[in-house]
Design an enzyme around this catalytic site. Structure first.
Site, PDB file in Angstrom:
ATOM      1  N   GLU A   1       0.848  -1.197   0.000  1.00  0.00           N
ATOM      2  CA  GLU A   1       0.000   0.000   0.000  1.00  0.00           C
ATOM      3  C   GLU A   1       0.876   1.236   0.000  1.00  0.00           C
ATOM      4  O   GLU A   1       1.873   1.296   0.717  1.00  0.00           O
ATOM      5  CB  GLU A   1      -0.861   0.085   1.275  1.00  0.00           C
ATOM      6  CG  GLU A   1      -2.106  -0.712   1.328  1.00  0.00           C
ATOM      7  CD  GLU A   1      -2.860  -0.438   2.627  1.00  0.00           C
ATOM      8  OE1 GLU A   1      -2.813   0.712   3.120  1.00  0.00           O
ATOM      9  OE2 GLU A   1      -3.488  -1.367   3.152  1.00  0.00           O
TER      10      GLU A   1
ATOM     11  N   GLU B   1     -13.505   4.653  -0.191  1.00  0.00           N
ATOM     12  CA  GLU B   1     -14.345   3.773   0.628  1.00  0.00           C
ATOM     13  C   GLU B   1     -15.153   4.670   1.569  1.00  0.00           C
ATOM     14  O   GLU B   1     -14.665   5.106   2.610  1.00  0.00           O
ATOM     15  CB  GLU B   1     -13.484   2.774   1.398  1.00  0.00           C
ATOM     16  CG  GLU B   1     -12.754   1.803   0.487  1.00  0.00           C
ATOM     17  CD  GLU B   1     -11.828   0.871   1.253  1.00  0.00           C
ATOM     18  OE1 GLU B   1     -12.294  -0.186   1.707  1.00  0.00           O
ATOM     19  OE2 GLU B   1     -10.639   1.228   1.406  1.00  0.00           O
TER      20      GLU B   1
ATOM     21  N   LYS C   1     -15.659   4.105   5.526  1.00  0.00           N
ATOM     22  CA  LYS C   1     -14.534   3.992   6.442  1.00  0.00           C
ATOM     23  C   LYS C   1     -14.664   5.017   7.569  1.00  0.00           C
ATOM     24  O   LYS C   1     -15.002   6.172   7.335  1.00  0.00           O
ATOM     25  CB  LYS C   1     -13.218   4.221   5.691  1.00  0.00           C
ATOM     26  CG  LYS C   1     -12.534   2.940   5.253  1.00  0.00           C
ATOM     27  CD  LYS C   1     -11.105   3.221   4.836  1.00  0.00           C
ATOM     28  CE  LYS C   1     -10.326   1.938   4.688  1.00  0.00           C
ATOM     29  NZ  LYS C   1      -8.918   2.195   4.338  1.00  0.00           N
TER      30      LYS C   1
ATOM     31  N   GLU D   1      -9.357   9.425   5.175  1.00  0.00           N
ATOM     32  CA  GLU D   1      -9.484   7.972   5.054  1.00  0.00           C
ATOM     33  C   GLU D   1     -10.467   7.583   3.957  1.00  0.00           C
ATOM     34  O   GLU D   1     -10.413   6.466   3.436  1.00  0.00           O
ATOM     35  CB  GLU D   1      -9.947   7.374   6.386  1.00  0.00           C
ATOM     36  CG  GLU D   1      -8.884   7.324   7.452  1.00  0.00           C
ATOM     37  CD  GLU D   1      -7.762   6.341   7.113  1.00  0.00           C
ATOM     38  OE1 GLU D   1      -8.048   5.284   6.535  1.00  0.00           O
ATOM     39  OE2 GLU D   1      -6.598   6.651   7.414  1.00  0.00           O
TER      40      GLU D   1
END
Length: 524
Positions: free
Chosen positions: A269, A323, A326, A332
């Protein structure tokens, strides 16, 4: 020999572009992407598979083993990394039959049509603080490996686990990289297993977090692969030009120190958020585009890191989509390269549709066009890219020595051949900072795409149509052919499919060079 200044010249260049510029991108095996599913607005797996096929992305990492996504990727040739959740680790460790059933359901049911290449057992377990999981991570990996071996897939599908950078207690300078001693024999035994099976050590380096803890302008430039003065490793004497290399080499140093020099590193990542909460520094589109675009450029250069030169570490960018479910700060939920409608959040040059160029005798400006909207979710379109520019890239008049040195260090740190300006090289004389910086900046411009942003250098450079070559020192440049460099009298005619160093909107850029761009001997 007497020297004279370059004749006074005025050169005006107009570059017009009202949309994101896109540079060519061939598919390369070292570019991957993370596919997270903590969201309620993701496009259908079939649409995602088609999107991936339209890009240079050749690998995708799943955090679990979603059957729909694995099936959708069948017969695409895209490598798939799947994961067993942390909650599965106790059962995988204690019950070989459970491990066999897990492999049967999540691997054998889809392989080889779905090209599963790695099974990750757990995510950031070693830094979770859960001693029960830490003690069971290796037995779980071993049982999964045994199940894979039983299916005669040993060596074809690797078994690993993913670590955060917190697995190190020391990372600065990179040469001092060391694993947390509290892991003791657990880490050493895991690495011995990985060496025996040929599986990679998977790590999550995030220069974004390094900048967040040290939000100075020079740190941002270092993290975004932008021109900077570099940072010298006090232990090795190596000058690092970007945070990514420094973080990855800290892992390399830690592995080497434990005697595991032969274990490969994979970046599981890395990424940069394009927005965040008001108190989150550096979270904007420009920084996200600069980081991911320059990272891809760095990988494509094949320059590697100082401790692993000449090759690119397999790197999975975080993330394919946002996302939206999250928890945590807004950043995030803002790492996605693409939106749920399959349009690009911002362009980093990954689209295959932007590769095609038509041979032309000379570059011409592109008329501004309005970007088209995708007709269906499975056929995203992209704006047309401006044609590469010819000419040569040189420093502007009045640039400080400090900036010239930063430009020189940055250019030579991107993998270009700077031997021409080293002692004995054809362009070493005159031995001046201005002359050496001019050659290196131009060479990087020529190999990085010859677009306006490739000759920016924090607004300290400009294009000229006057060939700055002199005596035996030949500056490549001056022409294009099918979007590629036609080197003129240079021993280095390499080209790169790299994306832009920095993406900008150019409405009208007028560069006027009045006098003394750089002082050089006059050609005889």
């Amino acid at each position: 020999m007497a020297t004279t200044s370059v004749n006074t010249s005025i050169f005006i260049f107009l570059f017009v572009s009202l949309q994101y510029s896109i540079y060519s991108a061939n598919a390369q095996s070292f570019i991957g992407v993370n596919y997270g599913q903590v969201a309620d607005n993701l496009p259908p797996p079939s649409a995602t598979a088609k999107l991936l096929q339209s890009t240079a992305i050749e690998k995708v990492r799943l955090y679990g083993a979603d059957p729909a996504m694995i099936k959708a990727l069948a017969n695409t040739g895209i490598g798939i990394v799947i994961g067993a959740g942390n909650g599965d680790i106790p059962a995988l460790a204690s019950d070989p039959n459970f491990a066999g059933q897990w492999v049967g359901s999540n691997v054998l049911a889809y392989y080889p049509a779905s090209k599963i290449i790695v099974v990750n057992v757990g995510n950031e377990v070693m830094t979770s603080g859960d001693q029960n999981l830490i003690s069971k991570i290796l037995p779980a990996m071993q049982n999964v490996q045994n199940a894979i071996n039983a299916a005669s897939l040993g060596g074809k599908i690797k078994v690993s686990t993913v670590h955060s950078m917190a697995v190190l207690t020391q990372s600065d300078p990179p040469s001092s990289g060391a694993f947390d001693p509290s892991f003791g024999d657990t880490m050493k035994a895991m690495l011995a297993f990985q060496r025996s099976t040929g599986s990679p050590f998977m790590i999550n380096p995030y220069p974004f977090f390094a900048y967040r803890s040290d939000p100075r302008p020079e740190t941002l430039e270092f993290c975004l692969f932008q021109p900077n003065a570099g940072r010298v490793d006090s232990g090795s004497g190596i000058k690092y030009m970007n945070m990514f290399d420094a973080q990855v080499d800290a892992i390399r140093a830690a592995l080497n120190a434990m005697g595991f020099k032969d274990i490969e590193i994979v970046v599981a990542e890395t990424g940069w958020p394009y927005k965040g909460d008001p108190n989150e520094v550096g979270t904007n589109v420009d920084n996200a585009r600069a980081y991911n675009g320059n990272l891809i450029n760095h990988l494509r250069s094949m320059v590697g890191t100082p401790l692993m030169p000449g090759k690119s570490v397999d790197t999975y960018i975080f993330a394919l989509y946002d996302e939206d479910l999250k928890p945590g700060p807004a950043s995030e939920r803002a790492f996605g390269l693409f939106n749920p409608d399959l349009s690009m959040t911002y362009d980093v040059g990954l689209s295959k549709s932007s590769q095609k160029t038509t041979p032309t005798p000379a570059p011409t400006p592109v008329t501004p066009t309005t970007p088209t909207t995708p007709v269906t979710p499975t056929t995203p379109t992209t704006p047309a890219a401006p044609a590469p520019q010819g000419g040569w890239c040189v420093p502007k008049s009045g640039v400080s020595d400090a900036q010239l040195q930063a430009n020189l260090d940055y250019a030579c740190g991107q993998g270009i051949d700077c031997s021409f300006i080293q002692p004995g090289g054809a362009c070493f004389e005159p031995n001046t900072l201005a002359s050496h910086a001019a050659f290196a900046m131009n060479l990087l411009y020529q190999t990085a795409g010859r677009n306006p942003w490739n000759c920016n250098f924090s607004e300290t450079a400009c294009l000229t149509s006057s060939n700055p070559s002199y005596n035996a020192c030949n500056y490549p440049g001056g022409g294009t052919l099918s979007g590629r460099l036609v080197a003129q009298g240079s021993g280095n005619s390499s080209t790169s499919g790299a994306p832009p160093k920095r993406l900008y909107y150019f409405l009208t850029c007028i560069c006027i060079i009045v006098h003394n761009v750089v002082s050089m001997p006059q050609s005889l």
